[in-house]
Design a protein around this motif. Structure first.
Motif, PDB file in Angstrom:
ATOM      1  N   ASP A 287      81.807  75.077  40.464  1.00  0.00           N
ATOM      2  CA  ASP A 287      81.150  74.411  41.635  1.00  0.00           C
ATOM      3  C   ASP A 287      82.183  74.520  42.862  1.00  0.00           C
ATOM      4  N   PHE A 288      83.315  74.832  43.013  1.00  0.00           N
ATOM      5  CA  PHE A 288      84.470  74.890  43.869  1.00  0.00           C
ATOM      6  C   PHE A 288      85.571  75.253  43.299  1.00  0.00           C
ATOM      7  N   GLU A 343      86.463  86.868  51.072  1.00  0.00           N
ATOM      8  CA  GLU A 343      86.189  88.539  51.304  1.00  0.00           C
ATOM      9  C   GLU A 343      86.204  89.010  49.690  1.00  0.00           C
ATOM     10  N   ARG A 344      86.957  88.714  48.969  1.00  0.00           N
ATOM     11  CA  ARG A 344      86.995  89.252  47.405  1.00  0.00           C
ATOM     12  C   ARG A 344      85.944  88.850  46.650  1.00  0.00           C
ATOM     13  N   ILE A 348      82.367  81.132  47.927  1.00  0.00           N
ATOM     14  CA  ILE A 348      82.617  79.813  47.048  1.00  0.00           C
ATOM     15  C   ILE A 348      83.100  78.747  47.796  1.00  0.00           C
ATOM     16  N   PRO A 349      82.540  77.488  47.477  1.00  0.00           N
ATOM     17  CA  PRO A 349      83.104  76.186  48.015  1.00  0.00           C
ATOM     18  C   PRO A 349      84.676  76.053  47.796  1.00  0.00           C
ATOM     19  N   LEU A 350      85.317  76.030  48.735  1.00  0.00           N
ATOM     20  CA  LEU A 350      86.683  75.741  48.548  1.00  0.00           C
ATOM     21  C   LEU A 350      87.379  74.254  48.847  1.00  0.00           C
ATOM     22  N   ASN A 394      83.636  78.053  53.647  1.00  0.00           N
ATOM     23  CA  ASN A 394      83.079  76.692  53.129  1.00  0.00           C
ATOM     24  C   ASN A 394      84.189  75.834  52.640  1.00  0.00           C
ATOM     25  N   LEU A 395      85.011  75.347  53.591  1.00  0.00           N
ATOM     26  CA  LEU A 395      86.084  74.252  53.124  1.00  0.00           C
ATOM     27  C   LEU A 395      85.761  72.920  52.967  1.00  0.00           C
TER      28      LEU A 395
END
Ligand code: GCO
Length: 447
Positions: A287-288, A343-344, A348-350, A394-395
């Protein structure tokens, strides 16, 4: 005036870990962990320090939650000590240990702080180490059982979980250069350990989903901002090996279901044994992703630079010098790390699950520390977080390392990372200037 406003639900937090703050190493049924064993042996820790007492958080937890409340954090990241709840790592549980974490969660919820639990912050039960530790594949299922025990006690009230903290440190420092527990100097084990750590992560995420819990589960990695010293092909390749060992081996496995080819070819016979189906387990969606960010690192080729043939140099801001850890200060690197991940691997939520610095920290007579350097460090890094959000990353949150000064592993009590000073004689807590500065950032949701 607030120039840099953060999103309304942004998770401002602080992080700690069990061994670094709890103390009470053998109290109320807790079993021995590899960090207890390692730090009790001579010459492993600066000044032969250990976590026997640490910040005595086990006994002063309500006081520490009161500090968190005063600081105003939205969330608190801490870890559970595996050997406190399962003294041998499996089998008989220690109810008193479980009760401690239940009480901590209750205290946090009573003051509206969201608990963020890390299941493994390096303190394997010694009894499992005696059976081979993370080299032994059985540790994977023991970890999953342990995680299930914690979920069944706490997942009704806790909805943010990380399986591991910085598995790289376990694999390559715990098992490679041996300056962390369990202190095994054998890089040929590091890759199998990496694989088992990741497998334990994936199978725990699968269990979490299978049992129908509805919170968020992820993993915490440490990522520096590393970059090649030049465009010379030898430097570029050296940097790529370094990057793949530092980050790519984990992120490629987690998000692409494979280990990076360049590194795998380079290490040849040290490659891990992978059983059919393993990579699918590791790739179980999360999820993160939590990122611990501290520093910038320039990498070049060097013929005698270990088996990766790399030489590193801490990159720091002009005129800034280095933190008390000798680490380079590189706030922009944080933005680059986040951009590179996006980019890679996509959107994803970070979460910045750790960020902070050790500064010189001299207290006045009352123990108060005017730690302007830490404030400057944090402001510049928060700014990078803000720019990341502006650029569409998405931080979700930012956790400062650390709430209070604590046991900094092999460096003992010398580096001080806290927003709160700990007097290790009286165990008193004294908020530093940075505590009040951060309090203000949180209350304005920006700076
Ligand atoms: C780590 C750990 C923390 C450290 C912190 C400062 O990142 O190494 O998660 O336990 O104390 O990073 O070194």
């Amino acid at each position: 005036m607030v120039n840099k406003q953060f999103p309304p639900d942004f998770l401002w937090g602080v992080s700690t870990s069990a061994y670094q703050i709890e103390g009470a190493w053998n109290e109320e049924g807790k079993g021995e962990s590899i960090w207890d064993r390692y730090s009790h042996q001579p010459n492993h820790i600066l000044n032969n320090g250990n976590g026997d007492i640490a910040c005595d958080h086990y006994h002063s937890m309500p006081q520490d939650v009161a500090l968190l409340k005063e600081l105003g954090v939205k969330s608190y990241r801490f870890s559970v000590s595996w050997s406190r709840v399962l003294p041998l790592g499996f089998g008989e549980k220690n109810q008193k240990g479980l009760d401690f974490y239940k009480k901590l969660v209750d205290e946090l919820l009573s003051v509206n702080i969201k608990p963020f639990i890390t299941l493994y912050h390096w303190d394997l039960p010694q009894a499992l180490q005696d059976r081979g530790g993370w080299v032994n594949r059985d540790t994977v299922s023991h970890f999953t059982d342990y995680a299930n025990l914690i979920f069944s006690s706490l997942a009704d009230r806790v909805d943010m979980w990380a399986t591991h903290n910085e598995p790289r440190v376990v694999s390559f420092i715990g098992y490679g250069n041996a300056t962390m527990a369990p202190g095994i100097a054998d890089f040929s084990k590091s890759y199998q350990v990496t694989h088992h750590l990741l497998l334990a992560h994936g199978s725990t995420v699968q269990e979490y989903r299978k049992n129908g819990y509805h919170g968020d589960i992820g993993i915490v990695l440490d990522s520096e901002h590393s970059f090649p010293a030049s465009f010379h092909p030898e430097d570029l390749l050296a940097w790529q090996r370094y990057y793949e060992q530092d980050t790519g081996i984990f992120t490629d496995a987690l998000f692409l279901g494979k280990y990076p080819d360049l590194l795998m070819n380079w290490i040849g016979p040290m490659q891990p044994e992978i059983k059919p189906g393993d990579m699918e387990i590791i790739r179980e969606p999360i999820d993160f992703l939590g990122i611990n960010y501290y520093r910038g690192m320039e990498v070049s080729f060097h013929q005698t630079g270990g088996y990766l043939k790399c030489k590193t140099r801490h990159e720091t801001l002009p005129m800034w010098g280095y933190t008390e850890m000798g680490w380079g200060i590189h706030p922009k690197g944080l933005l680059m790390v986040l951009k590179n991940l996006k980019e890679r691997y996509g959107d994803i939520p970070l979460v910045i699950s750790e960020s902070g610095c050790a500064t010189r920290d001299i207290g006045d007579e009352a123990g108060y520390v005017d730690d302007q350097e830490r404030i400057d460090y944090l402001r510049m890094h928060f700014e990078s977080g803000w720019h990341a959000i502006q650029s569409g990353i998405n931080l979700k949150g930012y956790y400062v390392w650390s709430l209070m000064d604590n046991f900094e592993w092999s460096q003992g009590y010398s580096p001080r990372f806290g927003l709160v000073r700990v007097n290790y004689d009286s165990l008193g807590r004294i908020p530093k200037k940075s505590f009040y500065w951060y309090q203000n950032v949180i209350s304005k949701n920006g700076f």
